[in-house]
Write an enzyme that holds these catalytic residues in place. Structure first.
Site, PDB file in Angstrom:
ATOM      1  N   TRP A   1      41.796  15.754  67.820  1.00  0.00           N
ATOM      2  CA  TRP A   1      41.492  14.328  67.742  1.00  0.00           C
ATOM      3  C   TRP A   1      40.045  14.417  67.119  1.00  0.00           C
ATOM      4  CZ3 TRP A   1      38.834  12.084  72.730  1.00  0.00           C
ATOM      5  CH2 TRP A   1      38.259  11.119  72.824  1.00  0.00           C
TER       6      TRP A   1
ATOM      7  N   GLY B   1      42.301  12.352  62.988  1.00  0.00           N
ATOM      8  CA  GLY B   1      43.161  11.913  64.028  1.00  0.00           C
ATOM      9  C   GLY B   1      42.711  10.452  64.352  1.00  0.00           C
TER      10      GLY B   1
ATOM     11  N   LYS C   1      46.381  21.361  54.214  1.00  0.00           N
ATOM     12  CA  LYS C   1      46.670  22.164  52.876  1.00  0.00           C
ATOM     13  C   LYS C   1      46.660  23.478  52.854  1.00  0.00           C
ATOM     14  CE  LYS C   1      42.243  20.374  52.098  1.00  0.00           C
ATOM     15  NZ  LYS C   1      41.672  19.107  52.971  1.00  0.00           N
TER      16      LYS C   1
ATOM     17  N   VAL D   1      47.470  16.496  50.313  1.00  0.00           N
ATOM     18  CA  VAL D   1      46.775  16.455  49.142  1.00  0.00           C
ATOM     19  C   VAL D   1      46.625  15.070  48.667  1.00  0.00           C
ATOM     20  CG1 VAL D   1      47.553  16.876  46.529  1.00  0.00           C
ATOM     21  CG2 VAL D   1      48.718  18.314  48.291  1.00  0.00           C
TER      22      VAL D   1
ATOM     23  N   GLU E   1      30.807  20.046  53.647  1.00  0.00           N
ATOM     24  CA  GLU E   1      30.471  20.641  55.076  1.00  0.00           C
ATOM     25  C   GLU E   1      29.326  21.444  54.723  1.00  0.00           C
ATOM     26  OE1 GLU E   1      32.379  20.141  57.520  1.00  0.00           O
ATOM     27  OE2 GLU E   1      34.079  18.974  56.783  1.00  0.00           O
TER      28      GLU E   1
ATOM     29  N   LYS F   1      45.761  22.544  47.198  1.00  0.00           N
ATOM     30  CA  LYS F   1      46.415  21.417  46.781  1.00  0.00           C
ATOM     31  C   LYS F   1      47.375  21.311  45.500  1.00  0.00           C
ATOM     32  CE  LYS F   1      42.877  18.780  48.945  1.00  0.00           C
ATOM     33  NZ  LYS F   1      41.529  17.923  48.406  1.00  0.00           N
TER      34      LYS F   1
ATOM     35  N   GLY G   1      38.756  11.056  53.719  1.00  0.00           N
ATOM     36  CA  GLY G   1      38.050  10.131  54.634  1.00  0.00           C
ATOM     37  C   GLY G   1      38.947   9.516  55.719  1.00  0.00           C
TER      38      GLY G   1
END
Length: 443
Positions: A12, A16, A106, A133, A191, A206, A303
């Site tokens: 979640w 999600g 992926k 991908v 990140e 990918k 996104g």
């Protein structure tokens, strides 16, 4: 005929939430396309307390994925936790228990996709993975179904929005890499540990999936050559612009007479090529088929909502098949397994392309001729040169573009040049893809 498709969500998080929001906001349109309701009946996550942009009825929440795997009423398990384990185990158990699976993972598919697809076939179930991908771009469906009449020979493009955002800021605003990365992290594009993105690993995952689907092979991550953008110097971005190029992290897959190239690395492409204008966190992929010619797909590669949209698209496909009692209408990688072939992959040493070199040399007569002599002795022909008079860290930059050359000849030349007493530091090498120029040029 069933009146609803019951879905269990494991993970979640951002994607999600995008899936849940898309199912809710577009419920009417989705039911009109499928003919039945799509009901999320269970949501599992270890963290049920952090605030989310999309809420879930507390009665549906659990901290145990096993509650979803053991529920015989659930038709489809959606895995959105990422990573290799326990995601792999969850998917394998879901298939064993007769459930279809949708994933955006992926990395997992690049490492274990062949095993997962074999398990799905054994269990008579399907695996959807469009969101793995290029986010919201329907790239895999286009390759697997829309281009199924074609023999595909080329796929290349921008498959990582984080790297593209960083390179865009370096190119357009003159930011050094570290500053552009810090900005990407502040905006949520990167990140805290950006290694997967900036080191090219995410793009390699990918490319391994998309190239297998394009050429009718198994997924072969270990055959993908990978370089990232961590060592890109702003000086090289500026010199590239002087030559009329833009720098992008490209995924490149080519099938030339049954010999495949699989590589990910920073690449100079002509400014007039449409990929050069792909800015920020957007992705774009060019494909060439022998019947359709050149096409390009463009959009947000990540996104909450774009990726959530791709997850829901897989749910719709599965629901359509389920309502008709169909399984494996389309093989996961597009080709029937018995017709799949393991094409040989060209070693990186044998790749032929054009190159950009930046030498850091002392400012004295004869320097250029010494460097040119080494290149010529290794069958490398110079196409253009820029020699700047200003010193950079005690040396003068000399920038060369080559005609096409063999990678192993280039490596041998640079090793010899870097040993010369006129050179002050390792030579910078970037590859050039002018073959993209006759693919899709901007008007």
């Amino acid at each position: 005929m069933m009146d609803s498709i019951r879905i269990g969500l494991i993970g979640w998080g951002t994607v999600g939430c995008g899936m849940l929001q898309t199912l809710r906001e577009n419920a009417k349109e989705i039911q009109a396309r499928v003919g039945v309701r799509m009901d999320v009946v269970r949501v599992a996550d270890l963290d049920l307390d952090s605030p989310r942009p999309v809420s879930v009825d507390p009665h549906l929440l659990t901290r145990s994925a096993q509650d979803i795997l053991d529920d015989p009423s659930i038709h489809i398990v959606v895995e959105l936790i990422g990573g290799l384990e326990p995601a792999r185990s969850f998917i394998m158990k879901a298939l064993e228990k007769g459930k279809h699976v949708v994933t955006a993972n992926k990395a997992l598919l690049a490492h274990h996709g062949n095993e997962i697809f074999a398990q799905a076939a054994k269990c008579g179930r399907s695996v959807g993975f469009e969101a793995s991908v290029a986010g919201g771009i329907p790239l895999l469906k286009a390759i697997r179904e829309g281009l199924s009449a074609n023999r595909l020979d080329t796929l290349f493009g921008i498959l990582n929005g984080t790297a593209n955002y960083i390179l865009t800021r370096m190119t357009e605003d003159g930011l050094p890499f570290a500053q552009a990365l810090a900005e990407a992290q502040r905006h949520g594009y990167a990140e805290a540990d950006p290694s997967l993105d900036v080191d090219g690993i995410d793009t390699a995952h990918k490319l391994a999936i998309a190239s297998a689907m394009s050429f009718g092979t198994s997924i072969r991550l270990d055959k993908v050559y990978v370089e990232g953008i961590r060592d890109i110097d702003l000086l090289d971005v500026q010199f590239a612009s002087e030559f009329g190029y833009r720098l992008k992290l490209l995924a490149i897959a080519r099938n030339t007479n049954g010999l495949v190239e699989l590589r990910v690395h920073p690449t100079l492409i002509p400014e007039r090529h449409v990929l050069a204008s792909v800015r920020g966190a957007y992705n774009a992929v060019h494909i060439h088929g022998n019947a359709v010619g050149n096409i390009m797909l463009y959009g947000l590669g990540a996104g909450m909502l774009p990726t959530g949209s791709a997850v829901v698209a897989d749910l719709v496909d599965l629901a359509r098949d389920m309502t008709l009692g169909i399984v494996h209408r389309v093989p996961p990688l597009g080709f029937l397994p018995e017709y799949s072939s393991e094409m040989p992959v060209k070693p990186m040493d044998d790749v032929v392309t054009r190159y950009y070199f930046r030498f850091s040399a002392v400012d004295r007569p004869g320097v250029l001729s010494k460097i040119s002599g080494v290149l010529g002795a290794n069958q490398i022909s110079i196409a253009a040169v820029i020699q700047k008079g200003r010193e950079v860290e005690g040396a003068v930059p000399i920038v060369m573009l080559t005609h096409e050359a063999v990678e192993k000849d280039v490596r041998r030349s640079l090793e010899a040049i870097d040993r010369l007493d006129i050179v002050r530091g390792p030579t910078k090498l970037l590859r050039i893809e002018d073959r993209t120029d006759n693919a899709v040029a901007s008007a």
